[in-house]
Scaffold this active site. Structure first.
Site, PDB file in Angstrom:
ATOM      1  N   CYS A 126      -1.434   8.961   2.968  1.00 50.75           N
ATOM      2  CA  CYS A 126      -1.247   8.358   1.641  1.00 50.75           C
ATOM      3  C   CYS A 126      -2.396   8.690   0.697  1.00 50.75           C
ATOM      4  CB  CYS A 126      -1.082   6.843   1.766  1.00 50.75           C
ATOM      5  SG  CYS A 126      -2.463   6.004   2.569  1.00 50.75           S
TER       6      CYS A 126
ATOM      7  N   GLU B  64       0.894  -1.175   0.000  1.00 53.68           N
ATOM      8  CA  GLU B  64       0.000   0.000   0.000  1.00 53.68           C
ATOM      9  C   GLU B  64       0.921   1.212   0.000  1.00 53.68           C
ATOM     10  OE1 GLU B  64      -1.526   3.144   0.673  1.00 53.68           O
ATOM     11  OE2 GLU B  64      -1.755   2.560   2.769  1.00 53.68           O
TER      12      GLU B  64
END
Length: 466
Positions: free
Chosen positions: A244, A210
């Protein structure tokens, strides 16, 4: 480290298939650990950052993972059931059984980042435990107080053969990624992920990555501009933009640019006022990362781009004590500007004007695939065009990062922004082996395939199968 892995793997083998009761017990202990230690986690995060919002720490590093763990606890029983796949006709009528069941992998390694160190440890950890695995965790060395607290609490709550934490610097992280895990989950930067993949490849360890990336925002037809700005900058200022899924650059019609900047400035002023002494506005994790972000802004100044700082008390030149940096806009930078090439991961943002949605899709597709894409507007045609003709880990309409709160949906990237996913059933499945199970019924097809082969049998099979 290797001894801990061997201990966990042997315990996993000796204990046999983990029951629902065992999995729920471990999930309950994780939930209780977070509930009881909310204040300790907040204090540790503030010590690591020097300035971090208590609200953000409790809500996003404690309460959000608790919600996810509760969802796992509620649904693990149904996910453990076999999935019927249906044997082929006519074998299905003759007693054949074809199904898939999700089998634990064994020991899962988890490398967690510094931006939301608790949430991004406990989210994949919950999936690993729900799926019946053991887990080893390597938290970030950039948040030493939080990492030490996690190690202490997990050590006090779980046996080493259930869950273990390994702390240390880059050398420890490198060694950790080189262990022969049954799966490795890494959350962090693409540049680091390349080293993680190389280390994992030595033992053919499968990966979930990720990685984030440059998440775009598109202000489209029919958008409520003020609401779009408020939602965008709520996440761009949260944790100083070190998320993120944070917006990295925004497309806005040229006719709306000045109003966009005005609304952004008003948002910062009305929600924060001054920033340097405001406990609700957090700092960049350290001086090195602050310097990296300021280098993007300085280059923009040097190249003659328009730069708009949204507050006056912690800009590039103002002294401050907590590595804080004001939210800053760079208007219409070229594609080769640093702020357009690197993931910003901080409170700066590029703003680009556009004329038509086709050019926006073309520009987005020319870059690396982002973890998320955000569209504000009411045009069904634009939404459909962007949905079908751009590729991103996720897409959200009229909000920012709202999909991350949906435990029913996967969180994961594509291409440069990652591979695989966690959250909910998708994370359970990612950290399981989908074992195909077939039990033959009254009739087997094997006699039709054995030697000696005849033209008659081949003709029959061609008729039936071809």
């Amino acid at each position: 480290m290797a001894a801990t892995l061997n201990t966990q793997r042997q315990s996993f083998i000796d204990d046999g298939y983990p029951t629902l009761k065992t999995r729920i017990d471990r999930l309950d202990r994780l939930i209780d650990l977070l509930r009881v230690n909310k204040q300790r986690f907040s204090d540790a995060l503030r010590a690591d950052y020097r300035a971090r919002s208590h609200f953000d720490s409790v809500v996003f590093d404690v309460l959000v993972p608790i919600e996810s763990l509760k969802y796992l606890r509620k649904n693990t029983a149904s996910w453990m059931k076999k999935e019927s796949r249906g044997a082929k006709f006519p074998l299905n009528l003759l007693g054949a059984d074809a199904h898939v069941f999700y089998q634990p992998l064994g020991v899962v390694g988890i490398v967690s980042p510094w931006n939301f160190p608790v949430q991004l440890t406990f989210s994949p950890l919950g999936n690993a435990i729900s799926a019946g695995n053991r887990a080893m965790i390597k938290p970030s060395e950039l948040t030493p107080e939080t990492s030490a607290l996690m190690a202490e609490l997990i050590h006090n709550t779980f046996a080493t053969e259930e869950i273990a934490v390994v702390n240390g610097g880059p050398d420890v992280a490198s060694a950790f990624c080189g262990q022969a895990f049954d799966h490795l989950v890494f959350t962090g930067a693409p540049s680091v992920a390349k080293h993680v993949m190389r280390a994992a490849a030595e033992n053919l360890v499968p990966l979930t990555l990720e990685l984030g990336g440059k998440c775009p925002v598109i202000i489209g037809e029919g958008a409520d501009l003020k609401a779009a700005v408020e939602r965008t900058f709520t996440f761009k200022t949260m944790n100083a933009g070190q998320i993120c899924l944070a917006p990295d650059y925004t497309y806005v019609k040229a006719s709306q640019l000045e109003e966009f900047i005005q609304f952004a400035r008003q948002f910062v002023e009305s929600n924060f006022g001054t920033l340097n002494d405001n406990p609700d506005y957090g700092s960049v994790i350290n001086a090195r990362h602050r310097g990296r972000i300021t280098s993007y802004i300085q280059e923009a100044h040097d190249r003659g781009y328009r730069v708009e700082a949204l507050a006056d008390d912690i800009g590039l030149a103002q002294p401050e004590s907590h590595n804080k940096l004001a939210p800053t806009l760079v208007i219409n930078p070229d594609s080769d500007a640093k702020i357009m090439c690197d993931e910003i991961f901080g409170p700066a943002m590029a703003v680009k004007t556009y004329d038509n949605i086709d050019s926006v899709c073309t520009e987005i597709n020319a870059g690396e695939r982002p973890l998320a894409l955000y569209y504000f507007g009411s045009s069904k045609a634009e939404i459909q065009q962007i949905k079908l003709n751009t590729t991103s880990g996720g897409m959200v309409v009229n909000d920012i990062a709202a999909h991350v709160l949906q435990d029913t949906m996967p969180l994961g990237g594509v291409g440069h922004s990652g591979m695989g996913s966690y959250h909910g059933f998708d994370g359970f499945r990612q950290l399981s082996h989908a074992k195909a199970y077939y039990k033959q019924g009254l009739v087997s097809l094997t006699p039709y395939f054995k030697a000696p082969h005849t033209a008659k049998m081949l003709k029959l099979l061609e008729k039936v199968m071809g």
